[in-house]
Enzyme design. Structure first.
Site, mmCIF file in Angstrom:
data_model
loop_
_atom_site.group_PDB
_atom_site.id
_atom_site.type_symbol
_atom_site.label_atom_id
_atom_site.label_comp_id
_atom_site.label_asym_id
_atom_site.label_seq_id
_atom_site.Cartn_x
_atom_site.Cartn_y
_atom_site.Cartn_z
ATOM 1 N N SER A 58 0.789 -1.225 -0.021
ATOM 2 C CA SER A 58 -0.124 -0.059 0.103
ATOM 3 C C SER A 58 0.894 1.262 -0.037
ATOM 4 C CB SER A 58 -1.098 0.095 1.256
ATOM 5 O OG SER A 58 -2.028 -1.017 0.949
ATOM 6 N N LYS A 61 -0.401 3.636 -2.716
ATOM 7 C CA LYS A 61 -1.269 4.869 -2.364
ATOM 8 C C LYS A 61 -0.730 6.201 -2.303
ATOM 9 C CE LYS A 61 -4.604 1.719 -0.680
ATOM 10 N NZ LYS A 61 -4.039 0.505 -0.359
ATOM 11 N N SER A 118 -6.086 3.426 4.318
ATOM 12 C CA SER A 118 -5.436 2.548 3.058
ATOM 13 C C SER A 118 -6.639 1.896 2.656
ATOM 14 C CB SER A 118 -4.371 1.684 3.730
ATOM 15 O OG SER A 118 -3.431 1.371 2.689
ATOM 16 N N LYS A 221 3.084 6.592 5.549
ATOM 17 C CA LYS A 221 2.132 5.619 4.791
ATOM 18 C C LYS A 221 2.609 4.171 5.228
ATOM 19 C CE LYS A 221 -1.565 4.351 2.565
ATOM 20 N NZ LYS A 221 -1.380 3.256 3.432
#
Length: 508
Positions: A58, A61, A118, A221
């Protein structure tokens, strides 16, 4: 019989244990990589396997959100755009926001869900809203990665779930985190929010344990898949120093967080207390890229006044003025000269009545002109010689006399030129002042102007040199502060975001 039962039970336990190990071992066996930089300068303070291509999970993203912020800046989409959810987006596996196919939701809520929770369905919906399909969005992700210098990264989707050739490196993802911080500081606070309103639900941050545990941490993140392990790009600031660290292949959330804290400590120990900030330039794209024609101000020049236009004057037909005989004009000139000459001495006792006081006249000599017109009327009614002889001298007025040329112009000019209305702009936006700050779109021009005025009054030192501008678009009236430099616009928007005022910057 008992032995057979025990053997069957033992066999079942062995199969179950093997299954569990098969599920857990890929994450534990994921390759490790790390990178630490001084965010102010981009200087590398530590690296290990930093250029090895691995599964980003992820962390992908971050690029999805970067392109969303870019699309907003370029005017391709707005935070309040209603996005219709496709079946493809609604069918994405967890982590999810819970979007339903056919429903609509504002882009701002999708961004919050992707950044904080997420959410995979939100990330896919963002890509489809901007590029029309997930495949087209993936191509844009790769073009953007190339423009940012992420040379060993290839994307295949917007969410980061494992897919062939969907790979990146610790170095490239560290670069991605730094570009988010510098290129779109007005949105960076999203990554430090513990919770966020995502429209249909309140979402919690997947990185909240690290944010709460490390002093100065404010993002960025997390990422996890079995193939990737536990990944994290993290940033923290202490004093004048900001460090960004990246970990690929962590064995668990706890061990990953522990390792990232060690890397950040290493970075703060190695980075100088003061350093000159080397701010990266926004990426440039080739003419074939779809983003080239979406800037809000292609040249940044103000071609018309940003203030309300003056009310037009009523249009009236000029009155027709009859032609004046040259002989009559000559007679009038002679009469005026006689009137302005010194009058003869008279016996005051013979006056029948005192002269009435002269009325005040304006600067144009209105009274004197009226007397000249009276003389003109008398001349028209009688013969030239007899009437001119009978005209009595008129006392000299207290106003300044004018010559015959002025009288001639006053009589024969049929179309006086109207006064010229001057339009003055407040500031110039030429040169490097090609950027601005948008406060969003509003249902009426009045509402947008009121917001600009309130914001300008609240931020007197921030928007002193900016122009307040309202642009009518399909979604309403957009409130803008125009004519600013790039750094000035970014600082101004960052100040507004710190006061929970939504804004975006734009430029060439």
């Amino acid at each position: 019989m008992i032995r057979r039962t025990l053997l069957s039970t033992l066999t079942g336990l062995i199969v179950l244990l093997s299954t569990i190990l098969a599920v857990v071992s890929p994450a534990q066996a994921a390759p490790y990589a790390a990178m630490v930089i001084d965010a102010r300068t981009g200087e590398v303070l530590h690296s290990r396997n930093a250029d090895t291509r691995l599964h980003p999970a992820s962390l992908t993203k971050m690029m999805t959100l970067y392109i969303a912020f870019e699309a907003i800046r370029l005017g391709e989409i707005t935070l309040d755009t209603q996005v219709r959810i496709s079946r493809n987006a609604a069918a994405e596996p967890p982590s999810r926001l819970g979007l339903q196919a056919g429903s609509t939701i504002r882009l701002r809520y999708l961004i919050r869900a992707a950044a904080v929770r997420s959410a995979n369905d939100a990330a896919t919906a963002i890509g489809e809203a901007i590029s029309g399909s997930e495949a087209a969005f993936a191509r844009r992700m790769n073009r953007t990665a190339e423009a940012l210098g992420m040379t060993r990264t290839t994307f295949r989707n917007a969410h980061g779930l494992t897919e062939d050739s969907h790979l990146s490196t610790a170095r490239d993802m560290t670069t991605m985190g730094r570009r988010l911080f510098f290129d779109y500081p007005q949105y960076y606070n999203l990554f430090s929010r513990r919770t966020a309103d995502a429209g249909i639900a309140t979402v919690r941050n997947t990185n909240r344990r690290f944010l709460d545990a490390y002093r100065g941490a404010d993002g960025i993140k997390t990422g996890y898949t079995r193939a990737a392990g536990y990944n994290l790009v993290a940033s923290a600031e202490r004093g004048n120093v900001r460090i960004i660290a990246t970990v690929f292949g962590g064995r668990s959330t706890a061990s990953r967080n522990e390792r990232i804290m060690e890397l950040l400590d290493m970075g703060f120990a190695r980075a100088p207390a003061n350093a000159t900030i080397r701010r990266p330039e926004l990426p440039s794209y080739g003419p074939g890229d779809g983003r080239a024609g979406h800037t809000l101000r292609p040249n940044g020049l103000v071609t018309s006044s940003l203030r309300p236009l003056p009310r037009p004057l009523p249009v009236t037909e000029p009155e027709e003025i009859p032609e004046v005989s040259p002989d009559l004009i000559a007679a009038v000139e002679e009469a005026v000269e006689d009137a302005l000459a010194d009058p003869p001495q008279q016996d005051l006792s013979e006056a029948i009545a005192p002269e009435p006081p002269l009325e005040e006249t304006d600067d144009n000599g209105t009274e004197a002109l009226a007397e000249a017109e009276a003389v003109e009327t008398e001349i028209e009614e009688g013969s030239d010689d007899s009437l001119l002889a009978s005209v009595a001298p008129v006392p000299r007025p207290d106003i300044v006399a004018y010559d015959s040329t002025e009288i001639e112009l006053a009589v024969i000019d049929p179309d006086p030129e109207p006064p010229v209305q001057e339009i003055v702009t407040r500031a110039s936006s030429t040169g490097s002042r090609l950027y601005g700050v948008s406060l969003g779109r509003y249902p009426s021009r009045f509402a947008a102007e009121q917001l600009l005025l309130r914001t300008a009054l609240a931020e007197l030192g921030t928007f002193d040199e900016a122009l307040r501008n309202v642009v009518q678009r399909s979604g309403g009236f957009e409130a803008q502060f125009a004519g600013m430099g790039q750094e000035q616009a970014e600082r101004a928007c960052a100040r507004l975001m710190s006061r929970n005022i939504t804004c975006t910057t734009y430029g060439p």
